[in-house]
Design a protein around this motif. Structure first.
Motif, short mmCIF file in Angstrom:
data_model
loop_
_atom_site.label_atom_id
_atom_site.label_comp_id
_atom_site.label_asym_id
_atom_site.label_seq_id
_atom_site.Cartn_x
_atom_site.Cartn_y
_atom_site.Cartn_z
N LEU A 5 0.75 -1.18 -0.02
CA LEU A 5 -0.09 -0.03 0.01
C LEU A 5 0.89 1.13 0.21
CD1 LEU A 5 -2.65 1.28 0.52
CD2 LEU A 5 -2.57 1.08 2.78
N ILE A 6 0.59 2.15 -0.88
CA ILE A 6 1.28 3.57 -0.82
C ILE A 6 0.18 4.57 -0.71
CG2 ILE A 6 2.98 2.68 -2.53
CD1 ILE A 6 1.65 4.20 -4.75
N HIS A 7 0.51 5.64 -0.09
CA HIS A 7 -0.38 6.64 0.16
C HIS A 7 -0.17 8.12 -0.68
CE1 HIS A 7 -2.01 4.54 3.47
NE2 HIS A 7 -0.82 4.35 3.99
N SER A 8 0.59 7.76 -1.52
CA SER A 8 0.72 8.78 -2.70
C SER A 8 0.40 8.41 -4.04
CB SER A 8 2.16 9.54 -2.47
OG SER A 8 3.13 8.27 -2.71
N GLY A 9 0.69 9.21 -5.09
CA GLY A 9 0.16 8.78 -6.20
C GLY A 9 1.15 7.91 -7.10
N TYR A 10 2.55 7.87 -6.45
CA TYR A 10 3.35 6.82 -7.09
C TYR A 10 4.56 6.76 -5.89
CZ TYR A 10 6.47 10.98 -7.82
OH TYR A 10 7.43 11.96 -7.66
N ILE A 11 5.44 5.77 -6.14
CA ILE A 11 6.76 5.44 -5.40
C ILE A 11 7.65 5.19 -6.21
CG2 ILE A 11 5.99 2.88 -4.98
CD1 ILE A 11 7.13 3.35 -2.17
N LYS A 12 8.98 5.42 -6.05
CA LYS A 12 10.04 5.08 -6.87
C LYS A 12 10.51 3.86 -6.45
CE LYS A 12 11.88 10.01 -7.49
NZ LYS A 12 13.00 10.65 -7.26
N LEU A 13 11.02 3.18 -7.33
CA LEU A 13 11.52 1.75 -7.26
C LEU A 13 12.27 1.60 -6.12
CD1 LEU A 13 11.20 -1.11 -8.36
CD2 LEU A 13 12.75 -0.57 -10.02
N ASP A 14 13.41 2.27 -5.77
CA ASP A 14 14.38 1.95 -4.87
C ASP A 14 13.47 2.03 -3.59
OD1 ASP A 14 14.02 4.68 -4.83
OD2 ASP A 14 16.28 5.16 -4.69
N GLN A 15 12.75 2.98 -3.31
CA GLN A 15 11.74 3.13 -2.02
C GLN A 15 10.83 1.97 -1.90
OE1 GLN A 15 10.09 6.93 -2.93
NE2 GLN A 15 11.59 7.81 -2.01
N PHE A 16 10.23 1.52 -3.07
CA PHE A 16 9.65 0.37 -3.13
C PHE A 16 10.06 -0.80 -2.55
CE2 PHE A 16 7.73 -3.41 -4.72
CZ PHE A 16 6.52 -3.38 -4.47
N LEU A 17 11.51 -0.99 -2.89
CA LEU A 17 12.51 -2.17 -2.66
C LEU A 17 12.67 -2.28 -1.26
CD1 LEU A 17 14.53 -2.69 -5.59
CD2 LEU A 17 12.78 -3.94 -5.14
N LYS A 18 12.55 -1.01 -0.51
CA LYS A 18 12.71 -0.90 0.80
C LYS A 18 11.55 -1.18 1.70
CE LYS A 18 15.29 2.97 0.48
NZ LYS A 18 16.11 4.16 0.96
N LEU A 19 10.34 -0.24 1.15
CA LEU A 19 9.16 -0.62 1.80
C LEU A 19 8.67 -2.15 1.88
CD1 LEU A 19 6.74 0.74 3.02
CD2 LEU A 19 5.63 0.76 0.85
N SER A 20 8.84 -2.81 1.00
CA SER A 20 8.55 -4.29 0.87
C SER A 20 9.52 -5.07 1.60
CB SER A 20 8.39 -4.66 -0.69
OG SER A 20 9.67 -4.48 -1.43
N ASP A 21 10.65 -4.63 2.15
CA ASP A 21 11.76 -5.41 2.75
C ASP A 21 12.39 -6.37 2.20
OD1 ASP A 21 10.88 -4.32 5.12
OD2 ASP A 21 9.28 -5.61 5.74
N CYS A 22 12.42 -6.07 0.56
CA CYS A 22 13.34 -6.82 -0.13
C CYS A 22 14.95 -6.23 -0.11
CB CYS A 22 13.04 -6.51 -1.64
SG CYS A 22 11.43 -7.27 -2.07
N VAL A 23 15.15 -5.20 0.59
CA VAL A 23 16.61 -4.75 0.75
C VAL A 23 16.42 -3.78 1.72
CG1 VAL A 23 17.32 -4.77 -1.71
CG2 VAL A 23 16.33 -2.43 -0.86
N SER A 24 17.48 -3.61 2.47
CA SER A 24 17.52 -2.43 3.74
C SER A 24 18.07 -1.21 3.47
CB SER A 24 18.11 -3.23 4.82
OG SER A 24 19.32 -3.37 4.44
N THR A 25 18.89 -0.93 2.25
CA THR A 25 19.40 0.24 1.99
C THR A 25 19.24 0.59 0.59
OG1 THR A 25 21.66 -0.79 1.44
CG2 THR A 25 21.16 -0.13 3.83
N GLY A 26 19.66 1.83 0.27
CA GLY A 26 19.56 2.21 -1.14
C GLY A 26 20.83 1.71 -2.05
N GLY A 27 21.68 1.42 -1.23
CA GLY A 27 22.93 0.62 -2.41
C GLY A 27 22.66 -0.74 -2.50
N MET A 28 21.83 -1.34 -1.52
CA MET A 28 21.49 -2.77 -1.92
C MET A 28 20.61 -2.83 -2.89
SD MET A 28 21.13 -4.28 1.92
CE MET A 28 20.57 -5.91 1.38
N ALA A 29 19.46 -1.81 -3.12
CA ALA A 29 18.49 -1.78 -4.20
C ALA A 29 19.19 -1.51 -5.56
CB ALA A 29 17.70 -0.54 -3.77
N LYS A 30 20.47 -0.71 -5.41
CA LYS A 30 20.94 -0.21 -6.66
C LYS A 30 21.69 -1.65 -7.26
CE LYS A 30 24.84 2.35 -8.51
NZ LYS A 30 25.64 3.41 -8.08
#
Length: 75
Positions: A5-30
């Motif tokens: 669930l997001i509460h805005s019109g969109y979410i950036k992919l790196d933020q999504f990966l953190k929100l969904s607990d796939c990664v814990s940092t932006g570096g890991m997302a990259k």
């Protein structure tokens, strides 16, 4: 498939990966994206800043499939 669930019109992919607990940092997302382990709506995606909207489906290797859903902003 997990719904995120997001509460805005969109979410950036790196933020999504953190929100969904796939990664814990932006570096890991990259790193995950550079390795080609993320699909957005069935297509490989490498851009961390890719905007995701409600209805988009994200597949992350070894993590599963997710769907972005929208919700009302609580005031």
């Amino acid at each position: 498939m997990r719904k995120i669930l997001i509460h805005s019109g969109y979410i950036k992919l790196d933020q999504f990966l953190k929100l969904s607990d796939c990664v814990s940092t932006g570096g890991m997302a990259k790193a995950l994206l550079q390795e080609g382990l993320v699909l957005v709506n069935g297509e490989k995606e490498e851009r961390r800043g890719r905007k995701l909207y409600p209805g988009d489906r994200i597949e992350v290797q070894d993590e599963g499939t997710f769907e972005v859903i929208g919700g009302e902003v609580q005031k």
